[in-house]
Design a protein around this motif. Structure first.
Motif, short mmCIF file in Angstrom:
data_model
loop_
_atom_site.label_atom_id
_atom_site.label_comp_id
_atom_site.label_asym_id
_atom_site.label_seq_id
_atom_site.Cartn_x
_atom_site.Cartn_y
_atom_site.Cartn_z
N GLU A 48 0.86 -1.18 0.00
CA GLU A 48 0.00 0.00 0.00
C GLU A 48 0.90 1.24 0.00
O GLU A 48 1.79 1.37 0.84
N THR A 100 2.06 3.29 3.17
CA THR A 100 3.01 2.69 4.11
C THR A 100 4.42 3.23 3.88
O THR A 100 5.16 3.48 4.84
N ARG A 107 -1.50 8.92 -1.56
CA ARG A 107 -2.22 7.84 -0.88
C ARG A 107 -2.51 6.68 -1.81
O ARG A 107 -2.59 5.54 -1.37
N ASN A 108 -2.72 6.98 -3.09
CA ASN A 108 -3.14 5.93 -4.03
C ASN A 108 -2.61 6.23 -5.43
O ASN A 108 -3.38 6.44 -6.36
N VAL A 159 0.17 0.45 8.76
CA VAL A 159 -0.18 -0.88 8.26
C VAL A 159 1.03 -1.46 7.51
O VAL A 159 1.69 -0.77 6.74
N THR A 163 -2.17 -0.99 11.77
CA THR A 163 -1.40 0.05 12.46
C THR A 163 -1.05 -0.46 13.85
O THR A 163 -1.76 -1.27 14.44
N ILE A 220 -6.05 8.25 5.93
CA ILE A 220 -5.50 7.05 5.30
C ILE A 220 -6.47 5.88 5.49
O ILE A 220 -6.92 5.62 6.60
N THR A 221 -6.77 5.20 4.41
CA THR A 221 -7.58 3.98 4.49
C THR A 221 -6.72 2.79 4.06
O THR A 221 -5.68 2.96 3.41
N SER A 222 -7.16 1.59 4.41
CA SER A 222 -6.37 0.41 4.11
C SER A 222 -7.27 -0.80 3.93
O SER A 222 -8.22 -1.00 4.69
N TYR A 226 -6.08 -3.60 4.52
CA TYR A 226 -5.54 -4.51 5.53
C TYR A 226 -5.86 -4.02 6.95
O TYR A 226 -5.16 -4.38 7.90
#
Length: 400
Positions: A45, A48, A200-201, A301, A333, A385-387, A389
């Motif tokens: 990701e 990270t 972020r992406n 993460v 996290t 931040i989204t994940s 995982y």
């Protein structure tokens, strides 16, 4: 009979604090130093990479990390151990391409060949893959660089999708082109170059590795598997030692034979761990280190510290695992106090970082963790931040 040196759990936590540059007093100066401290950074990701570097270096910005990756290019994204994407220091790339990446390239080629043949695209999956690789590499070479969509538009044979599980309710059609670009990356022909979009992406733009590294890539593919594994294992031991053979096999994604050969090649020294297992360190690294001051840290993460060992009992209470890791063993996290994971962190909708504890840590620890939460909140500056995982605890703490 010579007894093995004993390295206690406390000593392992001291090493972790200092060598991983996560104790605030032992942070490093820049992004490359933060990466080298960890051997590699996880990049499955994109956030990270940024958060792992920020956790280990004071004063760095998103622009500093982008510069290291995309302008200075002293750091390079490369698919390698366990078919995972990492950020490597540039000088470690030859070792990866000769060992872990080459191993994954072979297994990926077999998987892809089987999938395209089963989907009816060809009777000879391996021949199809080689033709597709040639076509994509030619297209990228002609254009200079291409994003994934542009590759699909330029190379008809990789423009389609395949349902990888047609007889399953979980089946879904996936693009073929990333399979091909991944193989070319694993072989050292293409590299994830300049990124498009928010940090972020980001979406990678694929570039010839020779072009991205200004011709220096020509010598990257001449390292043997044994030489490559030895170099990577030496760096892993410097970062994560002591670790067991099982830890190393898991982290490398290699066979036990390859791990043992690499340990022998670097003349690794066997030591005893507090739980009675046997571990390995580099020669001359058996002596205890001086204590570090009390410290707190917040890691993202899949941070490389969290994911550095298979056996994590010296820093992680087994009772916390179901709350802080997903069912596949991916770490969410984490909140650290004196070398132990004591909880996780989440963000409120406004971007404020909040620590969630799994145990009573006392007032000193709570205050130190609050300082790190404020530091991270300030650094993120409202970015949430989204994940995929996210751990159970992270999901449970999200506000409606």
């Amino acid at each position: 009979m010579t007894s093995r040196p004993l390295i206690t759990d406390d000593q392992r936590r001291i090493r972790l604090a200092r060598r991983h540059a996560i104790a605030p007093a032992h942070r490093v100066a820049d992004v490359e130093a933060a990466t080298r401290a960890m051997t590699v950074l996880h990049a499955t990701e994109a956030p990270t990479v940024y958060l792992s570097a920020m956790a280990r270096a004071d004063g760095i910005t998103v622009a500093d990390i982008d510069r290291a990756l995309y302008e200075d290019r002293g750091l390079v994204k490369q698919l390698a151990m366990r078919r995972t994407l990492f950020v490597f220091p540039r000088d470690l790339l030859p070792a990866a391409l000769g060992s872990a990446s080459a191993r994954v390239a072979e297994s990926e080629a077999r998987r892809i060949a089987k999938a395209v043949a089963a989907a009816g695209l060809t009777h000879d999956g391996l021949a199809w893959l080689e033709s597709a690789c040639d076509a994509v590499l030619s297209a990228v070479s002609e254009a200079g660089s291409l994003a994934a969509r542009e590759i699909r538009e330029s190379v008809a044979m990789v423009a389609g999708k395949i349902d990888v599980s047609p007889n399953s309710k979980w089946g879904a059609a996936v693009n073929v082109s990333p399979w091909v670009t991944n193989v070319l990356g694993l072989r050292g022909h293409l590299v994830r170059g300049q990124a498009i979009g928010h940090w972020r992406n980001p979406r990678p733009v694929w570039t010839r590795m020779d072009d991205w590294l200004a011709g220096a890539a020509a010598g990257l593919r001449g390292v043997s598997s044994e030489e490559g594994y030895a170099e990577i294992v030496a760096r892993w031991l410097a970062t994560f030692g002591p670790g067991t053979t099982e830890d190393l096999v898991w982290w490398l994604g290699s066979t036990k034979a390859a791990a043992r050969k690499a340990l022998s090649d670097v003349h690794a020294v066997e030591v005893e761990l507090e739980d009675g297992r046997l571990g390995w360190v580099l020669p001359g690294d058996e002596e205890p280190e001086p204590p570090v001051e009390p410290w707190a840290a917040l890691l993202p993460v899949l941070d490389p510290t969290t994911m550095g060992w298979k056996s994590r009992g010296f820093y992680l209470d087994p009772e916390h695992v179901p709350f802080l890791f997903d069912s596949n063993g991916n770490g969410g996290t984490t909140a650290w106090w004196n070398g132990r994971v004591v909880g996780c962190w989440v963000q409120d909708p406004d971007g404020t970082v909040r620590v969630v504890l799994r145990e009573d840590v006392g007032r000193e620890a709570e205050q130190a963790l609050a300082v790190q939460a404020e530091r991270l909140t300030t650094w993120l500056d409202g970015v949430v931040i989204t994940s995929v995982y996210a751990s159970y605890q992270m999901r449970a703490e999200r506000l409606p």
